[in-house]
Design a protein around this motif. Structure first.
Motif, PDB file in Angstrom:
ATOM      1  N   GLY A  26       0.833  -1.190   0.000  1.00 21.54           N
ATOM      2  CA  GLY A  26       0.000   0.000   0.000  1.00 21.54           C
ATOM      3  C   GLY A  26       0.871   1.245   0.000  1.00 21.54           C
ATOM      4  O   GLY A  26       2.060   1.195   0.308  1.00 21.54           O
ATOM      5  N   GLY A  27       0.258   2.385  -0.346  1.00 21.82           N
ATOM      6  CA  GLY A  27       1.045   3.616  -0.349  1.00 21.82           C
ATOM      7  C   GLY A  27       0.382   4.773  -1.071  1.00 21.82           C
ATOM      8  O   GLY A  27       1.030   5.769  -1.363  1.00 21.82           O
ATOM      9  N   GLY A  28      -0.918   4.673  -1.351  1.00 22.03           N
ATOM     10  CA  GLY A  28      -1.638   5.804  -1.938  1.00 22.03           C
ATOM     11  C   GLY A  28      -1.016   6.290  -3.244  1.00 22.03           C
ATOM     12  O   GLY A  28      -0.724   5.513  -4.146  1.00 22.03           O
ATOM     13  N   SER A  29      -0.774   7.578  -3.322  1.00 19.02           N
ATOM     14  CA  SER A  29      -0.246   8.185  -4.548  1.00 19.02           C
ATOM     15  C   SER A  29       1.136   7.657  -4.901  1.00 19.02           C
ATOM     16  O   SER A  29       1.551   7.713  -6.071  1.00 19.02           O
ATOM     17  N   LYS A  30       1.857   7.107  -3.922  1.00 19.85           N
ATOM     18  CA  LYS A  30       3.194   6.570  -4.179  1.00 19.85           C
ATOM     19  C   LYS A  30       3.155   5.329  -5.061  1.00 19.85           C
ATOM     20  O   LYS A  30       4.196   4.849  -5.521  1.00 19.85           O
ATOM     21  N   GLY A  31       1.961   4.809  -5.331  1.00 22.08           N
ATOM     22  CA  GLY A  31       1.821   3.671  -6.228  1.00 22.08           C
ATOM     23  C   GLY A  31       2.421   3.942  -7.601  1.00 22.08           C
ATOM     24  O   GLY A  31       2.794   2.995  -8.311  1.00 22.08           O
ATOM     25  N   ALA A  32       2.537   5.220  -7.981  1.00 18.09           N
ATOM     26  CA  ALA A  32       3.145   5.563  -9.264  1.00 18.09           C
ATOM     27  C   ALA A  32       4.585   5.050  -9.333  1.00 18.09           C
ATOM     28  O   ALA A  32       5.049   4.593 -10.384  1.00 18.09           O
ATOM     29  N   PHE A  33       5.300   5.120  -8.224  1.00 13.42           N
ATOM     30  CA  PHE A  33       6.678   4.607  -8.180  1.00 13.42           C
ATOM     31  C   PHE A  33       6.684   3.104  -8.433  1.00 13.42           C
ATOM     32  O   PHE A  33       7.511   2.592  -9.198  1.00 13.42           O
ATOM     33  N   ILE A  36       8.016  -2.040  -2.140  1.00 14.57           N
ATOM     34  CA  ILE A  36       7.605  -1.464  -0.859  1.00 14.57           C
ATOM     35  C   ILE A  36       7.696   0.053  -0.965  1.00 14.57           C
ATOM     36  O   ILE A  36       8.773   0.602  -1.231  1.00 14.57           O
ATOM     37  N   LEU A  37       6.583   0.712  -0.743  1.00 13.71           N
ATOM     38  CA  LEU A  37       6.498   2.153  -1.006  1.00 13.71           C
ATOM     39  C   LEU A  37       6.894   2.997   0.193  1.00 13.71           C
ATOM     40  O   LEU A  37       6.176   3.895   0.634  1.00 13.71           O
ATOM     41  N   GLN A  38       8.056   2.667   0.723  1.00 12.71           N
ATOM     42  CA  GLN A  38       8.704   3.504   1.729  1.00 12.71           C
ATOM     43  C   GLN A  38      10.194   3.187   1.683  1.00 12.71           C
ATOM     44  O   GLN A  38      10.611   2.208   1.078  1.00 12.71           O
ATOM     45  N   THR A  39      10.996   4.026   2.320  1.00 12.17           N
ATOM     46  CA  THR A  39      12.433   3.790   2.333  1.00 12.17           C
ATOM     47  C   THR A  39      12.774   2.631   3.267  1.00 12.17           C
ATOM     48  O   THR A  39      12.029   2.342   4.203  1.00 12.17           O
ATOM     49  N   GLU A  40      13.890   1.987   3.001  1.00  8.89           N
ATOM     50  CA  GLU A  40      14.289   0.842   3.820  1.00  8.89           C
ATOM     51  C   GLU A  40      14.666   1.285   5.235  1.00  8.89           C
ATOM     52  O   GLU A  40      14.414   0.591   6.210  1.00  8.89           O
ATOM     53  N   LYS A  46       3.863  15.292  -9.760  1.00 11.13           N
ATOM     54  CA  LYS A  46       4.721  14.492  -8.885  1.00 11.13           C
ATOM     55  C   LYS A  46       4.608  13.004  -9.204  1.00 11.13           C
ATOM     56  O   LYS A  46       5.610  12.281  -9.224  1.00 11.13           O
ATOM     57  N   MET A  47       3.391  12.547  -9.457  1.00 15.72           N
ATOM     58  CA  MET A  47       3.201  11.125  -9.731  1.00 15.72           C
ATOM     59  C   MET A  47       3.833  10.716 -11.051  1.00 15.72           C
ATOM     60  O   MET A  47       4.313   9.592 -11.204  1.00 15.72           O
ATOM     61  N   THR A  48       3.870  11.625 -12.014  1.00 12.29           N
ATOM     62  CA  THR A  48       4.575  11.361 -13.271  1.00 12.29           C
ATOM     63  C   THR A  48       6.062  11.176 -13.009  1.00 12.29           C
ATOM     64  O   THR A  48       6.702  10.254 -13.542  1.00 12.29           O
ATOM     65  N   LYS A  49       6.625  12.046 -12.175  1.00 11.65           N
ATOM     66  CA  LYS A  49       8.048  11.944 -11.832  1.00 11.65           C
ATOM     67  C   LYS A  49       8.329  10.673 -11.049  1.00 11.65           C
ATOM     68  O   LYS A  49       9.364  10.023 -11.246  1.00 11.65           O
ATOM     69  N   TRP A  50       7.415  10.287 -10.162  1.00  2.61           N
ATOM     70  CA  TRP A  50       7.624   9.075  -9.364  1.00  2.61           C
ATOM     71  C   TRP A  50       7.613   7.838 -10.244  1.00  2.61           C
ATOM     72  O   TRP A  50       8.367   6.893 -10.004  1.00  2.61           O
ATOM     73  N   TRP A  51       6.740   7.815 -11.241  1.00  2.00           N
ATOM     74  CA  TRP A  51       6.715   6.667 -12.160  1.00  2.00           C
ATOM     75  C   TRP A  51       8.079   6.552 -12.865  1.00  2.00           C
ATOM     76  O   TRP A  51       8.672   5.481 -12.954  1.00  2.00           O
TER      77      TRP A  51
END
Length: 299
Positions: free
Chosen positions: A8-15, A206-210, A276-281
């Motif tokens: 899970g991760g909301g908008s971070k799903g683009a990454f 995983i949509l967070q840093t280690e 931002k989501m374009t950049k994350w993808w």
């Protein structure tokens, strides 16, 4: 059997979309099992169909209006950062209408149905690929995994939607006599479920840093306090899911490949910003490429 798991991760799903695009298009990873939680459940269906460009278009154009039918917060720009404030009028309207949550996300269900067509659903159901989405059953106090081939189109679209409903900011859904909410409230990273279903190699996004790379700013209002509290709890849950997943993999001789975000993408994944989501993808794609090249050099 190869499996793809997206947290899970909301908008971070683009990454996650960018990472998976590289794995599937460049490394030719052929997955037989796709498991998603929350934003991951939105991705896995299209990835299983091989329609990466289509889901990329969705993730790089979506806005908060596409998600919320009644948004409970306002987004303000302050000191170069986006902050949320309570939209008191919308919250009061929601409570007066009998809702148990601050906001409603029925627009998201409409978006899911527009994006995943009935024909695509039937194609997936008839294929050899398994697609699972994670939901939290609050009434029975348990996590449930919904297998696409066991449902009809309308019902499975609802399960995808339920998996993404980050209560109490989004809709609480009553279904089959039970109350359901975001799958991430019960299992953020469903590695164990993939291993239980026979996966011998699992790619996990995983949509967070280690490693924790920031300290949260002091809460400015009740909503920012709530989001900070939920983020803290979900971070702890995510770490626990990863440990359990590693344990299950070790006992089943399964290999796990982890893809964490290299930097903190956002401190509020409920804000859906197209740029931002374009950049994350794009950064997800480049990160997977870099990690693949780094692994090849080590070998």
């Amino acid at each position: 059997m190869k499996a793809l798991v997206i947290s899970g991760g909301g908008s971070k799903g683009a990454f996650a979309g960018g990472v998976t695009q590289y794995l599937m298009e460049e490394l030719k990873r052929d997955y037989q099992l796709f498991v998603g939680t929350s934003t991951g459940s939105l991705l896995v269906n299209h990835l299983a169909l091989g329609k990466i460009d289509k889901i990329r278009e969705v993730y790089t154009s979506v806005t908060n209006e596409d998600i919320f039918s009644r948004c409970p917060f306002l987004i303000r720009q302050k000191y170069g950062m986006q902050q949320i404030a309570i939209d008191h009028l919308n919250v009061i309207r929601n409570f007066l209408s009998g809702s148990k949550t601050f906001g409603e996300s029925h627009n998201l269900l409409d978006l899911i149905k527009r994006t995943l067509t009935r024909e695509e659903f039937l194609e997936l159901r008839e294929s050899a690929v398994d697609v699972l989405v994670t939901v939290s059953n609050l009434s029975l106090n348990q996590v449930e995994y919904k297998l696409l081939r066991e449902f009809d189109y309308e019902e499975f679209c609802e399960w995808i939607w339920i998996s993404c409903n980050y209560t109490p900011f989004m809709s609480l859904v009553r279904k089959n006599g039970c109350e359901y909410a975001d799958g991430g409230l019960g299992c953020m990273v469903p590695i164990e479920e993939a291993v239980k279903r026979g996966a011998t190699e699992v790619d996990v996004v995983i949509l967070q840093t280690e490693v924790t790379q920031f300290n949260r700013l002091p809460s400015k209002n009740a909503f920012s306090l709530l989001t900070n509290m939920f983020a803290f709890m979900l971070d702890r849950l995510e770490n626990q899911n990863i440990r359990i997943g590693k344990y299950a993999a070790n006992h089943s001789d399964a290999l796990i490949n982890f893809y964490y975000t290299p930097t903190v993408l956002t401190t509020n994944s409920l804000i859906f910003n197209k740029e931002k989501m374009t950049k994350w993808w794009e950064s997800g794609y480049e990160f997977a490429k870099f990690k693949s090249q780094e692994t090849s050099q080590l070998e």
